[in-house]
Design a protein around this motif. Structure first.
Motif, PDB file in Angstrom:
ATOM      1  N   VAL A   2      26.749  52.282  44.521  1.00 34.13           N
ATOM      2  CA  VAL A   2      27.306  51.163  43.786  1.00 34.13           C
ATOM      3  C   VAL A   2      27.019  49.883  44.549  1.00 34.13           C
ATOM      4  CG1 VAL A   2      29.397  50.078  42.899  1.00 34.13           C
ATOM      5  CG2 VAL A   2      29.122  52.553  42.744  1.00 34.13           C
ATOM      6  N   ASN A   3      26.592  48.873  43.818  1.00 34.80           N
ATOM      7  CA  ASN A   3      26.342  47.562  44.392  1.00 34.80           C
ATOM      8  C   ASN A   3      27.310  46.560  43.792  1.00 34.80           C
ATOM      9  OD1 ASN A   3      24.212  44.847  44.068  1.00 34.80           O
ATOM     10  ND2 ASN A   3      24.647  45.735  46.081  1.00 34.80           N
ATOM     11  N   LEU A   4      27.977  45.816  44.655  1.00 31.93           N
ATOM     12  CA  LEU A   4      28.911  44.792  44.225  1.00 31.93           C
ATOM     13  C   LEU A   4      28.408  43.442  44.703  1.00 31.93           C
ATOM     14  CD1 LEU A   4      32.312  46.512  45.166  1.00 31.93           C
ATOM     15  CD2 LEU A   4      31.120  46.568  42.969  1.00 31.93           C
ATOM     16  N   VAL A   5      28.362  42.479  43.806  1.00 32.01           N
ATOM     17  CA  VAL A   5      27.880  41.149  44.135  1.00 32.01           C
ATOM     18  C   VAL A   5      28.901  40.123  43.690  1.00 32.01           C
ATOM     19  CG1 VAL A   5      26.066  39.441  43.837  1.00 32.01           C
ATOM     20  CG2 VAL A   5      25.480  41.862  43.951  1.00 32.01           C
ATOM     21  N   GLU A   6      29.432  39.381  44.661  1.00 36.95           N
ATOM     22  CA  GLU A   6      30.387  38.320  44.367  1.00 36.95           C
ATOM     23  C   GLU A   6      29.660  36.995  44.192  1.00 36.95           C
ATOM     24  OE1 GLU A   6      32.437  40.943  47.610  1.00 36.95           O
ATOM     25  OE2 GLU A   6      30.427  40.145  47.207  1.00 36.95           O
ATOM     26  N   SER A   7      30.269  36.113  43.429  1.00 37.93           N
ATOM     27  CA  SER A   7      29.736  34.775  43.249  1.00 37.93           C
ATOM     28  C   SER A   7      30.873  33.835  42.874  1.00 37.93           C
ATOM     29  CB  SER A   7      28.644  34.744  42.175  1.00 37.93           C
ATOM     30  OG  SER A   7      29.160  35.118  40.911  1.00 37.93           O
ATOM     31  N   GLY A   8      30.601  32.546  42.937  1.00 40.16           N
ATOM     32  CA  GLY A   8      31.573  31.557  42.503  1.00 40.16           C
ATOM     33  C   GLY A   8      32.241  30.775  43.612  1.00 40.16           C
ATOM     34  N   GLY A   9      32.004  31.158  44.857  1.00 41.77           N
ATOM     35  CA  GLY A   9      32.597  30.431  45.961  1.00 41.77           C
ATOM     36  C   GLY A   9      31.928  29.089  46.169  1.00 41.77           C
ATOM     37  N   GLY A  10      32.518  28.299  47.050  1.00 40.90           N
ATOM     38  CA  GLY A  10      31.973  26.996  47.348  1.00 40.90           C
ATOM     39  C   GLY A  10      32.971  26.130  48.086  1.00 40.90           C
ATOM     40  N   LEU A  11      32.642  24.859  48.177  1.00 35.15           N
ATOM     41  CA  LEU A  11      33.496  23.872  48.821  1.00 35.15           C
ATOM     42  C   LEU A  11      34.302  23.138  47.762  1.00 35.15           C
ATOM     43  CD1 LEU A  11      34.355  22.239  51.342  1.00 35.15           C
ATOM     44  CD2 LEU A  11      32.382  20.761  50.906  1.00 35.15           C
ATOM     45  N   VAL A  12      35.611  23.087  47.965  1.00 34.90           N
ATOM     46  CA  VAL A  12      36.488  22.441  46.999  1.00 34.90           C
ATOM     47  C   VAL A  12      37.599  21.704  47.739  1.00 34.90           C
ATOM     48  CG1 VAL A  12      37.971  24.477  46.746  1.00 34.90           C
ATOM     49  CG2 VAL A  12      37.814  22.815  44.877  1.00 34.90           C
ATOM     50  N   VAL A  23      30.287  41.529  40.139  1.00 34.80           N
ATOM     51  CA  VAL A  23      29.589  42.386  39.188  1.00 34.80           C
ATOM     52  C   VAL A  23      29.201  43.691  39.870  1.00 34.80           C
ATOM     53  CG1 VAL A  23      27.613  42.624  37.654  1.00 34.80           C
ATOM     54  CG2 VAL A  23      28.713  40.396  37.934  1.00 34.80           C
ATOM     55  N   ALA A  24      29.555  44.808  39.248  1.00 33.85           N
ATOM     56  CA  ALA A  24      29.214  46.132  39.753  1.00 33.85           C
ATOM     57  C   ALA A  24      27.995  46.673  39.025  1.00 33.85           C
ATOM     58  CB  ALA A  24      30.384  47.089  39.579  1.00 33.85           C
ATOM     59  N   SER A  25      27.088  47.289  39.782  1.00 33.18           N
ATOM     60  CA  SER A  25      25.907  47.899  39.194  1.00 33.18           C
ATOM     61  C   SER A  25      25.543  49.154  39.975  1.00 33.18           C
ATOM     62  CB  SER A  25      24.731  46.921  39.176  1.00 33.18           C
ATOM     63  OG  SER A  25      24.367  46.539  40.492  1.00 33.18           O
ATOM     64  N   GLY A  26      24.605  49.924  39.438  1.00 36.08           N
ATOM     65  CA  GLY A  26      24.201  51.166  40.061  1.00 36.08           C
ATOM     66  C   GLY A  26      24.870  52.346  39.396  1.00 36.08           C
ATOM     67  N   SER A  27      25.249  53.324  40.207  1.00 37.14           N
ATOM     68  CA  SER A  27      25.898  54.526  39.695  1.00 37.14           C
ATOM     69  C   SER A  27      27.396  54.273  39.586  1.00 37.14           C
ATOM     70  CB  SER A  27      25.614  55.714  40.625  1.00 37.14           C
ATOM     71  OG  SER A  27      26.162  56.907  40.103  1.00 37.14           O
ATOM     72  N   ILE A  28      27.769  53.623  38.490  1.00 39.34           N
ATOM     73  CA  ILE A  28      29.146  53.159  38.360  1.00 39.34           C
ATOM     74  C   ILE A  28      30.026  54.082  37.525  1.00 39.34           C
ATOM     75  CG2 ILE A  28      28.591  50.756  38.771  1.00 39.34           C
ATOM     76  CD1 ILE A  28      28.621  50.326  35.744  1.00 39.34           C
ATOM     77  N   ASN A  29      29.498  55.239  37.134  1.00 41.73           N
ATOM     78  CA  ASN A  29      30.340  56.213  36.459  1.00 41.73           C
ATOM     79  C   ASN A  29      31.477  56.620  37.393  1.00 41.73           C
ATOM     80  OD1 ASN A  29      31.090  58.021  34.348  1.00 41.73           O
ATOM     81  ND2 ASN A  29      30.134  59.700  35.468  1.00 41.73           N
ATOM     82  N   ARG A  30      32.678  56.574  36.903  1.00 45.72           N
ATOM     83  CA  ARG A  30      33.896  56.883  37.641  1.00 45.72           C
ATOM     84  C   ARG A  30      34.298  55.801  38.644  1.00 45.72           C
ATOM     85  NH1 ARG A  30      36.648  60.649  35.024  1.00 45.72           N
ATOM     86  NH2 ARG A  30      37.715  61.214  36.970  1.00 45.72           N
ATOM     87  N   PHE A  31      33.535  54.714  38.675  1.00 48.95           N
ATOM     88  CA  PHE A  31      33.866  53.617  39.568  1.00 48.95           C
ATOM     89  C   PHE A  31      35.016  52.792  38.991  1.00 48.95           C
ATOM     90  CE2 PHE A  31      33.475  49.090  40.546  1.00 48.95           C
ATOM     91  CZ  PHE A  31      33.500  49.104  41.931  1.00 48.95           C
ATOM     92  N   TYR A  32      35.875  52.328  39.863  1.00 47.21           N
ATOM     93  CA  TYR A  32      36.934  51.433  39.426  1.00 47.21           C
ATOM     94  C   TYR A  32      37.188  50.364  40.477  1.00 47.21           C
ATOM     95  CZ  TYR A  32      39.783  54.582  42.318  1.00 47.21           C
ATOM     96  OH  TYR A  32      40.285  55.351  43.345  1.00 47.21           O
ATOM     97  N   PHE A  33      37.428  49.163  40.012  1.00 50.15           N
ATOM     98  CA  PHE A  33      37.766  48.066  40.906  1.00 50.15           C
ATOM     99  C   PHE A  33      39.173  48.251  41.456  1.00 50.15           C
ATOM    100  CE2 PHE A  33      34.661  45.763  38.169  1.00 50.15           C
ATOM    101  CZ  PHE A  33      33.785  45.348  39.168  1.00 50.15           C
ATOM    102  N   THR A  34      39.359  47.886  42.695  1.00 51.28           N
ATOM    103  CA  THR A  34      40.696  47.865  43.269  1.00 51.28           C
ATOM    104  C   THR A  34      41.223  46.446  43.447  1.00 51.28           C
ATOM    105  OG1 THR A  34      39.852  47.956  45.538  1.00 51.28           O
ATOM    106  CG2 THR A  34      40.366  50.054  44.451  1.00 51.28           C
TER     107      THR A  34
END
Length: 116
Positions: A2-12, A23-34
């Protein structure tokens, strides 16, 4: 698996808002976010927000009332809406998930910096 890629950070600026995505990709069958975690220099990694399989959520005390965690299963995406940001929110924000409760996956993180 499973590959997880975060985005949206920055200076504020303090009081500003950001919306993080994972976003989760790859073999995500049975995968769940915690949920989302964050880690700042010299500090332990801490839970920011947790989302249960039934959709119920829990938040760290320092972010309650300001952050909202949500997910879109159709898009395999986890979100974190962050409002009224404070300098102490500055950290690397990491997405987390599991498969069968035996394999934990982390993204590379997205940096959030709150500074005036």
């Amino acid at each position: 698996q499973v590959n997880l890629v975060e985005s949206g950070g920055g200076l504020v600026q303090p009081g500003g808002s950001l919306r993080l995505s994972c976003v989760a990709s790859g073999s995500i069958n049975r995968f769940y976010f915690t949920g989302w975690f964050r880690q700042a220099p010299g500090k332990q990694r801490e839970l920011v927000a947790h989302i249960r399989s039934d959709g119920n959520t829990i938040y760290g005390d320092s972010v309650k009332g300001r952050f909202t965690i949500s997910r879109d299963n159709a898009k395999n995406t986890l979100y974190l809406q962050m409002n009224n940001l404070k300098p102490e929110d500055t950290a690397l924000y990491l997405c987390n998930g599991q498969i069968y409760s035996w394999a934990t996956y982390w993204g590379q993180g997205t940096q959030v910096t709150v500074s005036s």
